[in-house]
Scaffold this motif. Structure first.
Motif, PDB file in Angstrom:
ATOM      1  N   SER A  96      -2.161  -0.005   3.978  1.00  0.00           N
ATOM      2  CA  SER A  96      -1.095  -0.675   3.226  1.00  0.00           C
ATOM      3  C   SER A  96      -1.665  -1.721   2.271  1.00  0.00           C
ATOM      4  N   ILE A  97      -2.710  -2.412   2.745  1.00  0.00           N
ATOM      5  CA  ILE A  97      -3.319  -3.434   1.892  1.00  0.00           C
ATOM      6  C   ILE A  97      -4.010  -2.789   0.696  1.00  0.00           C
ATOM      7  N   ARG A  98      -4.698  -1.658   0.918  1.00  0.00           N
ATOM      8  CA  ARG A  98      -5.354  -0.964  -0.199  1.00  0.00           C
ATOM      9  C   ARG A  98      -4.324  -0.419  -1.182  1.00  0.00           C
ATOM     10  N   GLN A  99      -3.216   0.095  -0.649  1.00  0.00           N
ATOM     11  CA  GLN A  99      -2.154   0.590  -1.521  1.00  0.00           C
ATOM     12  C   GLN A  99      -1.565  -0.554  -2.345  1.00  0.00           C
ATOM     13  N   LEU A 100      -1.381  -1.682  -1.695  1.00  0.00           N
ATOM     14  CA  LEU A 100      -0.876  -2.865  -2.400  1.00  0.00           C
ATOM     15  C   LEU A 100      -1.862  -3.324  -3.474  1.00  0.00           C
ATOM     16  N   SER A 101      -3.162  -3.259  -3.161  1.00  0.00           N
ATOM     17  CA  SER A 101      -4.191  -3.653  -4.124  1.00  0.00           C
ATOM     18  C   SER A 101      -4.192  -2.745  -5.351  1.00  0.00           C
ATOM     19  N   GLU A 126       7.300  -7.276   3.375  1.00  0.00           N
ATOM     20  CA  GLU A 126       7.905  -8.405   2.676  1.00  0.00           C
ATOM     21  C   GLU A 126       7.059  -8.827   1.471  1.00  0.00           C
ATOM     22  N   LEU A 127       5.726  -8.823   1.672  1.00  0.00           N
ATOM     23  CA  LEU A 127       4.831  -9.159   0.563  1.00  0.00           C
ATOM     24  C   LEU A 127       4.960  -8.156  -0.580  1.00  0.00           C
ATOM     25  N   ALA A 128       5.022  -6.849  -0.251  1.00  0.00           N
ATOM     26  CA  ALA A 128       5.177  -5.828  -1.295  1.00  0.00           C
ATOM     27  C   ALA A 128       6.490  -6.000  -2.046  1.00  0.00           C
ATOM     28  N   ASN A 129       7.553  -6.309  -1.325  1.00  0.00           N
ATOM     29  CA  ASN A 129       8.851  -6.535  -1.972  1.00  0.00           C
ATOM     30  C   ASN A 129       8.805  -7.746  -2.890  1.00  0.00           C
ATOM     31  N   ASP A 130       8.151  -8.813  -2.444  1.00  0.00           N
ATOM     32  CA  ASP A 130       8.012 -10.010  -3.282  1.00  0.00           C
ATOM     33  C   ASP A 130       7.187  -9.716  -4.535  1.00  0.00           C
ATOM     34  N   VAL A 131       6.115  -8.925  -4.375  1.00  0.00           N
ATOM     35  CA  VAL A 131       5.284  -8.571  -5.533  1.00  0.00           C
ATOM     36  C   VAL A 131       6.079  -7.736  -6.531  1.00  0.00           C
ATOM     37  N   ASN A 132       6.887  -6.788  -6.036  1.00  0.00           N
ATOM     38  CA  ASN A 132       7.715  -5.964  -6.925  1.00  0.00           C
ATOM     39  C   ASN A 132       8.712  -6.816  -7.700  1.00  0.00           C
ATOM     40  N   GLN A 133       9.361  -7.741  -7.011  1.00  0.00           N
ATOM     41  CA  GLN A 133      10.326  -8.613  -7.690  1.00  0.00           C
ATOM     42  C   GLN A 133       9.637  -9.514  -8.704  1.00  0.00           C
ATOM     43  N   LEU A 134       8.469 -10.039  -8.325  1.00  0.00           N
ATOM     44  CA  LEU A 134       7.722 -10.888  -9.243  1.00  0.00           C
ATOM     45  C   LEU A 134       7.300 -10.121 -10.487  1.00  0.00           C
TER      46      LEU A 134
END
Length: 375
Positions: A96-101, A126-134
């Motif tokens: 998940s972290i690599r996908q997020l990266s 939650e972090l991925a959702n925050d990154v998408n919104q940002l």
């Protein structure tokens, strides 16, 4: 370890922990097993003759030998299982972290299709959702900045065009005044008569002063309109009061003026700027209506309509009417065509106030219709 990526670092950490556990377990087993004591006490069989043997048996050598023979296979199996468990644990933890990266890397390149596709409900989700919104807010901000940049560029081009037109407009009276003064100094022809020429020079300077004042007022019109405070306006009363002087001017020039107010309408707009735009529209309608023709003003359904019977403006000239200092072919001089700033002022005010408007020809009767949509 600081230079390693997250997957090998997690793998090594988890593998080290599991190998440490395996090593400690084997060490404890190796040290404590030889000290174990076996008590053997056979029980008496009922109805049979038996012997009871009590004693202690300490198989230290046997246990140690068996432990040493089993140790290599045990260590190999445990190490293999540790590596396998550490690999899957690290992969599951870091995927998940690599996908997020990867998604964040695409976002850094402003790829609009980039998105973090993590559906888990934990902290990473939650972090991925925050990154998408940002990232969505960032794209919206960039888009708004692009629009502001285009608008600023358009405003700068409009200012340059306005200054160029203003300088061209001022050039004619300045040249005429300079020529008259030179001829007066040289005493050429009729210019020897100062009593006749000086009033002409004074009239030109007064016209220049008026033009300069109009140009200065128009140049800061957009800023003053944007900073103006809107108030609630009774459009019915305002329109009636603005039409009153133009009704008198129309009667003087033999032009019919009709005013019809169907409804009482109120809007929130800066009254000074809105009145200035309406006055310019009414003034143009009266000025460009021939004798015997009609000017009609209507207020209905949140809409102001100003119609004047005249020769319709051609489609080629219509887009240029809102440019500064532009006058139609049939009125190219200042005496009959004004200063050419009227509709430019109207367009500037309405665009700044976001008031929709249109200016189109009419067929029956022939003329022009100016429509203002009151929001």
């Amino acid at each position: 370890m600081k230079k390693l990526k997250i997957f090998p670092k997690t793998f090594l950490y988890s593998l080290a922990i599991m190998l440490l556990i395996v090593g400690v377990a084997h060490l404890i087993l190796y040290l404590l097993l030889p000290q174990m004591v076996i008590d053997f006490v056979p029980s008496e069989a009922t109805g049979n003759v038996s012997l009871t043997i009590a004693g202690k048996y300490e198989p230290a050598g046997l246990m140690k030998s068996a432990m040493l023979r089993a140790l290599p296979l045990s260590v190999i199996c445990c190490v293999f299982l540790s590596v396998l468990c550490a690999y899957f644990f690290s992969k599951g933890t870091t995927s998940s972290i690599r996908q997020l990266s990867k998604a964040v890397k695409k976002m850094s390149e402003l790829d609009q299709s980039a998105q973090c596709l993590i559906s888990s409900q934990d902290e990473l989700g939650e972090l991925a959702n925050d990154v998408n919104q940002l990232y969505h807010r960032l794209l919206c901000m960039i888009e708004n900045l692009e629009l502001e940049k285009e608008k600023t560029s358009e405003n700068e081009r409009a200012k340059i065009d306005f200054l160029r037109s203003a300088s061209h407009e001022l050039k004619t009276p300045v040249t005429a005044l300079n020529a008259m003064l030179e001829n007066m100094i040289l005493g050429v022809g009729r210019y020897q008569d100062y009593d006749d020429c000086l009033p002409e020079c004074k009239a030109i300077t007064e016209r220049l002063s008026e033009m300069i004042h109009e140009i200065l007022e128009t140049s800061k019109l957009s800023v003053s309109t944007k900073n103006a405070v809107p108030i609630k306006i009774n459009v019915s009363e305002l329109l009636a009061s603005l039409c009153e002087p133009y009704q008198l001017i129309a009667t003087t020039h033999g032009v019919q003026f009709h005013l019809k107010i169907d409804d009482a309408v109120s809007v929130e707009l800066p009254i000074h700027e809105f009145s200035k735009a309406l006055s310019n529209i009414l003034g143009n309608a009266v000025a460009y209506t021939p004798n015997g023709k009609c000017v009609s003003v209507y207020l209905r359904a949140h809409m102001i309509v100003v119609e004047n019977e005249c020769t319709p403006i051609s489609k080629e000239e219509l887009p240029h009417l809102f440019e500064p200092f532009y006058r139609p072919d049939f009125s190219r001089n200042r005496e009959t065509g004004g200063n050419g700033l009227g509709l430019y002022i109207v367009a500037t005010i309405f665009q700044t106030l976001n008031v929709p408007y249109s200016f189109v020809p009419m067929e029956q009767p022939q003329g022009m219709r100016f429509t203002i949509q009151l929001l």
